[in-house]
Structure formats: C-alpha cells, structure tokens
Scaffold this active site. Sequence first.
Site, PDB file in Angstrom:
ATOM      1  N   SER A  22      -2.739   6.479 -11.517  1.00  0.00           N
ATOM      2  CA  SER A  22      -3.750   7.073 -10.491  1.00  0.00           C
ATOM      3  C   SER A  22      -4.888   7.578 -11.345  1.00  0.00           C
ATOM      4  CB  SER A  22      -3.058   8.217  -9.823  1.00  0.00           C
ATOM      5  OG  SER A  22      -1.970   7.874  -8.942  1.00  0.00           O
ATOM      6  N   LYS A  72       6.889  14.962  -2.745  1.00  0.00           N
ATOM      7  CA  LYS A  72       6.232  14.363  -1.466  1.00  0.00           C
ATOM      8  C   LYS A  72       6.746  15.437  -0.393  1.00  0.00           C
ATOM      9  CE  LYS A  72       4.866   9.956  -3.329  1.00  0.00           C
ATOM     10  NZ  LYS A  72       4.800   8.445  -3.002  1.00  0.00           N
ATOM     11  N   ARG A 162      21.913   5.750   6.302  1.00  0.00           N
ATOM     12  CA  ARG A 162      20.657   6.114   6.183  1.00  0.00           C
ATOM     13  C   ARG A 162      19.748   5.234   6.915  1.00  0.00           C
ATOM     14  NH1 ARG A 162      17.543   8.053   0.506  1.00  0.00           N
ATOM     15  NH2 ARG A 162      17.916   5.809  -0.104  1.00  0.00           N
TER      16      ARG A 162
END
Lengths: 258, 258
Positions: A22, A72, A162
């Site tokens: 980033s 996150k 999951r």
Amino acid sequence: MSIGSATRLFGILGDPVAVVRSPAWWNALFARIGRDAAFVPLQVSAADLPRAWAGLTAIGNVDGLVLTMPHKQAVLPLLDAVGPSARLTGAVNTARRLPDGRWEGDMFDGEGFVAGLRARGIAPEGRRVLQKGCGGAGRAIAFALARAGVASLALEDAVPGRAAALAAEVAAAFPAVATAGAPDLLVNATPLGLAPGDPPPFDLAALSPAVAVADVIPNPEVTPLIAAARAAGCATATGRDMFEGQAILAAAYFGIAA
Amino acid sequence: MSIGSATRLFGILGDPVAVVRSPAWWNALFARIGRDAAFVPLQVSAADLPRAWAGLTAIGNVDGLVLTMPHKQAVLPLLDAVGPSARLTGAVNTARRLPDGRWEGDMFDGEGFVAGLRARGIAPEGRRVLQKGCGGAGRAIAFALARAGVASLALEDAVPGRAAALAAEVAAAFPAVATAGAPDLLVNATPLGLAPGDPPPFDLAALSPAVAVADVIPNPEVTPLIAAARAAGCATATGRDMFEGQAILAAAYFGIAA
C-alpha cells in the site's frame, strides 16, 4: 513526493506491515495528482491495536487509515460507524475521519476483487463460481460476488463447517444466488500459492479457455495457478488486480479520485 | 524521498504543527544520507497529548518523536526516562525509543542555540550575556549558556519574578556564572520580532561591533533586531541557526549523523 508541516497523513496498520504494497501505491498516487499527503506503514501488533487506534485518531492531520492482518475484525468495536459491506462481512479494511471528527469504516476487499475481475474483462454477472477459501478475504469476496450478480456460488474450505456457514450467510443476504453449477469462474481465496511448493488449489489439468481464474495472492503476482490458467488460455485476474481494485475504492472513500 | 512498507518513522507533535520547519529539514537529511525513513507532522492538541503519545509509542516502526508547543513540559510524565538537560529545564523536545522499548527524552533547544552561536563564530566562553525572555526557550538557553562557560548572565522577563527565579536556578546549577556585567552578547528569547510592528527587544541605537546578537525567532529568519545588528556590524545568530543546531543534536540522539 515531499513531506512538509502541512502534509495530511494516511497509513496502514498491520503485523507484519513491512510486506504490504500500500505505501508505494498510495504515495505514487499522491505524487501523480499533486496532493500534499503521505501514506505511511504502521507496525502495530494485535495486542496494541486499541492503544494505537486511540492515539492515531487523536492526531488531527490523520485523515484515513487502512487495516490489514490481524486487525480487520478487531477494529470494528473501535469505530464510531461502519458501512454496509463491513456489517455484512464483519470486517473493515478502510476507515476515514468524518467531518464531525467521528471515524467510520467499511470493507472494500470484496468489491475490490470484483473491480479487479472487471479490469481484466471478467464480468461476474451470471457466472457459476467455485471459490476455495472462506477466511477473511473469502468472506468479503463471496458477498461481493453475490452482490455483483453471479448465478451460482459454490464455497469450499479446509476448515470443517466454515464453507457451509458462509454459504448460509450469503444465501440469507442474496437468496437469488444458487450454490452449485459447473463452474466457469474459479476463485482462489486460500493462501495456497504464497509459498513455493504449495499444491495448486484447483486441478490444473481441468483448466480450459471456457473458465476464468482469479487469485487473491498478491505476491507472487503470477502464482502457479495463474501461470497454468494463462497457459490453458483462461482469462485471469491476480491478487495485484484485487489490490488495485480495493485501493481505488478506498481512495474514493477518502474523497480522492485515483 | 520515497516511503515503502519498511520505512522507519519520525515525527513532530505540535499545535499548531503546520508552521514548523522540521519535516522539510529531516526529510532532506534522510534523502541526502539515503535512509529509508520519513519525518511527518503530527497535529496534536494539548488535551490529546496523553492519548496520542500512548498510541504513537505503540507503533513499532516509530523510532523518534520531536515535541514543540504546547507539549515540551507536558510530555515529561509520559516518558520512561529523561536526560540531564530535560531534568535541568523541566522540558523535553526530543524523545527516542530505547532498544528495550522504553522511551527516553531530552532537551536540545538550549544546546542547539549554543551550537547555532558557534556555527556563526560566536564563542560563548567568557561572554557577558544579557538575555531577554525566560519562558520555555529562554530557560533552555540560560542553562546551556551557563554550561557553555559564559562569564555572566543577566536575565530579564516581562513577567514579574520570572527572571529572578530562573537566575536563582541557574546560579544553583552553575555557581561560577555572575549575573551582571556590561553585555557583549544580547539574546532575544522573547517572541518580539515574530509579528510585523513588534517593538525591538533591545535598544537598537546602542548596538556596536563589540556586541554579538542572537535571536530565537525562526520566521522571519532576519528579524528587525538581526537586521539592525548586521547593519551595526555585529556578529549574529538567528533562530534558524538555533533550529539547525538543535536538529543536528536531535539527529545524533536518534543515532543519525547529520
């Protein structure tokens, strides 16, 4: 770029942060558009997130923060407000200071993945998707693919239960999406391909030009899966395409046209 | 300069911070020596200092922080250790992360002022100093001049009692320094000269080449006092000389040869 005393600040919090792309992307953007802003890496451990977050949001010229592993999910309770993708996925990758000083976050990994597909000419509408990997990135991608109008979405994950749990969540939010069908878009949202010698996430022998292949791994950009797909004549989108897709959406969220 | 994901961070905390010169100086230094580091402005109000400090020191790639108004005294209780000039002056302008993770601060404004004098050929040893202004900068300068071996140090301040109190502190720490004597070094440590139309801090008609003149005001670098002193043939040192003197000392404190 140059940093002066009036420079506005953006940053990415992660652990480890020294592997992310980033800062290079954002600082090149700021230089290109002539914006007096800088984007810095912020090495923050999971245990230190609440303290670092409180401090960073107390700095008046910090306008936006990006979050990567392992923050996150953990950042959600620290925010004053969250957007629709954050609510759906339970995760945030971008947060901004609102004009009233509150901090609001949203999740652009999934929409960024879809933008990366489109950038490579792979329209998601009507696709029959087989996606492997239902962790953080996989969750965001599954919801974004459903929202984008895929015909069906089959999910798999190595962790028992999951994939079924995520499929139920996606079905609840997007009932029109089926859960099976001979796939014409393969999505790797597992870590397979990060390390040399990883087994491929899909059967490479079954690849054909009728199938598009997308991978979330940004480094190496060309994973063995992407290389095999290109050799088989498939359209492909890489983790780099996903990264750029989400970065452009995050910039727009900050009010910056990338 | 370029900022990547492994870039080390330094910054200055102040309110207002957009007026300081530090980011330009430090980033030019990092570019010149090829160091992968960036120095950013950090707009932090007095009320937010404890929260911002706790957060910034939780960021693993933040290696050093510089403090300006209004934080130089307030940061002391937030530090794990302070150096000798910080203890003497009750203020800190530079803090660094120690190898064990603790944060230590010290005060380089006074020593930087003396370094600025020397850079302009004005040796402080044996000087008879008249210093106006005994606030934060004045305190640091008075102790540093005494330590540098001036013969006498006369202090004045517009606030009743402040000059006498500082003189007593300096005399306790440096008993050899007298407190009066026909001055041959005039020091302006008041804000006079910052704003257009400020009255001069000294009688400009009395300036002569036998007297050296130093000013703490960095902007404008050439104050009316400095301009008059130069016109009268005096040796001069400016606020910019002081800034560079303390910045070089702060860089050394960070382990960086400037």
